[in-house]
Design an enzyme around this catalytic site. Structure first.
Site, PDB file in Angstrom:
ATOM      1  CG  HIS A 153      -1.814   1.263   1.183  1.00 18.97           C
ATOM      2  ND1 HIS A 153      -2.949   1.345   0.398  1.00 18.97           N
ATOM      3  CD2 HIS A 153      -1.682   2.478   1.790  1.00 18.97           C
ATOM      4  CE1 HIS A 153      -3.483   2.542   0.526  1.00 18.97           C
ATOM      5  NE2 HIS A 153      -2.736   3.244   1.373  1.00 18.97           N
ATOM      6  CG  ASP A 210      -0.377   5.765  -0.014  1.00 22.22           C
ATOM      7  OD1 ASP A 210      -1.478   5.711  -0.597  1.00 22.22           O
ATOM      8  OD2 ASP A 210      -0.264   5.668   1.222  1.00 22.22           O
ATOM      9  CG  HIS A 258       1.062  10.970   1.503  1.00 22.53           C
ATOM     10  ND1 HIS A 258       0.819  10.242   0.361  1.00 22.53           N
ATOM     11  CD2 HIS A 258       0.227  10.471   2.453  1.00 22.53           C
ATOM     12  CE1 HIS A 258      -0.124   9.346   0.599  1.00 22.53           C
ATOM     13  NE2 HIS A 258      -0.492   9.456   1.871  1.00 22.53           N
TER      14      HIS A 258
END
Length: 337
Positions: free
Chosen positions: A265, A269, A292
């Protein structure tokens, strides 16, 4: 996800088709979706019920978000428009930073994984629906909408030298690669025994994205949930849209969907975040405990260093803007070539 619909809408540009397949090539054609599609769901952090539409767009549009509840203000999906990276990627209108759209990374990953470069995304709330916490349903919706190949070339760049950003023991970097496309190598290390140390490597292709990454869900430590709620986040979170971990235990009744779902995952992202470069990247991404924030800082550092990358030459298949003047969408659903 509620009442998924596909329907033709009145549009204004003529789609140009060719027989290009989805390919990994230094020079590749641009794509959009064939048919508009609409759906709804709850936002992970806001907890609000949000309606979303994906609309085809002509070559050169890029990926544009519009807040239909705020006078359709457009926001380009671009690394310079990222204004917050706290547990999601948030973009804002440059001329009016109060107009934001959050949690775009799962949709952006699905668009990148399917090589969709031109599309308009309309939503009537502050973030995108989380759906099941992965990109799986976004991927299914894109496949349901179908794909149009546009007679234009998507801008692509080749990484010429290593660019790296760091924070404490975490880092993210882009390196030159012989692979025609983007390859990724990511590792994570969490104290929770159910997660621990994980590593995953993959070349980004539509097939690899669909089979290896799209279904991998976001996750949270149970001990962090109260803190997130106090921050005004995760209001829409549940065991239906996130993996919840407590020490060595997965609290979701059905457990994990696959081995190493956590690091996969994180890679999902990263693909969504890197797609905000607005170009296809030909190089190798390596990350350790990156998220992020580091992903966005990496793009900013990369694009600011003109010696670190170069544009790949245009294809003879590309067309001029003048040839797109009579562009118009069909009123019927188009079958994928």
């Amino acid at each position: 996800m509620d009442q998924i619909q596909t329907k033709s809408l009145p549009l204004t540009a003529r789609t140009i088709y060719s027989s290009f397949p989805l390919i990994q090539s230094p020079v590749a054609p641009a794509h959009t979706i064939s048919t508009p599609i609409s759906f709804s769901g709850v936002g992970l952090h806001s907890g609000k019920y949000i309606n979303l539409k994906l609309l085809p767009a002509p070559a050169g549009t890029g990926i544009i978000f519009r807040r239909t509840d705020l006078n359709n203000h457009p926001i380009q999906a671009h690394y310079n428009n990222v204004v917050d990276t706290t547990l999601s990627t948030v973009i804002a209108c440059p001329n009016n930073p109060s107009i934001k759209i959050a949690t775009i990374e799962h949709l952006m990953a699905a668009l990148s994984g399917n090589q969709i470069d031109n599309i308009i995304v309309e939503c009537d709330g502050p973030e995108l629906p989380v759906l099941d916490g992965s990109s799986s349903q976004f991927n299914e919706l894109i496949e349901q909408a179908g794909r149009q190949t546009l007679l234009a070339v998507i801008p692509s760049i080749k990484i010429l030298k290593t660019v790296r950003v760091e924070h404490k023991d975490a880092f993210a970097e882009l390196n030159p690669s012989l692979y025609n496309g983007l390859s990724l190598n990511l590792s994570i290390d969490f104290p929770a025994a159910a997660i621990g140390k994980q590593i995953f490597k993959m070349q980004l292709t539509p097939e690899n994205f669909k089979t290896k990454l799209a279904h991998c869900r976001t996750f949270v430590l149970k001990s962090e949930i109260d803190i997130l709620h106090k921050m005004g986040l995760a209001k829409g979170g549940s065991l239906e849209n996130a993996i919840v971990v407590e020490n060595d235990t997965i609290l979701n009744p059905n457990g994990l969907r696959c081995e190493n779902e956590f690091v996969k995952h994180k890679m999902l992202d990263a693909i969504g975040d890197l797609s905000l470069a607005n170009v296809r990247i030909h190089g190798e991404f390596i990350g350790h405990k990156s998220g992020h924030s580091l992903n966005n800082l990496l793009l900013r550092k990369l694009m600011a260093d003109k010696k670190a990358w170069c544009y790949l030459p245009s294809s003879a298949r590309s067309i001029t803007p003048e040839q797109l003047v009579n562009f118009s969408y069909p009123t019927h659903q188009i079958q994928e070539a």
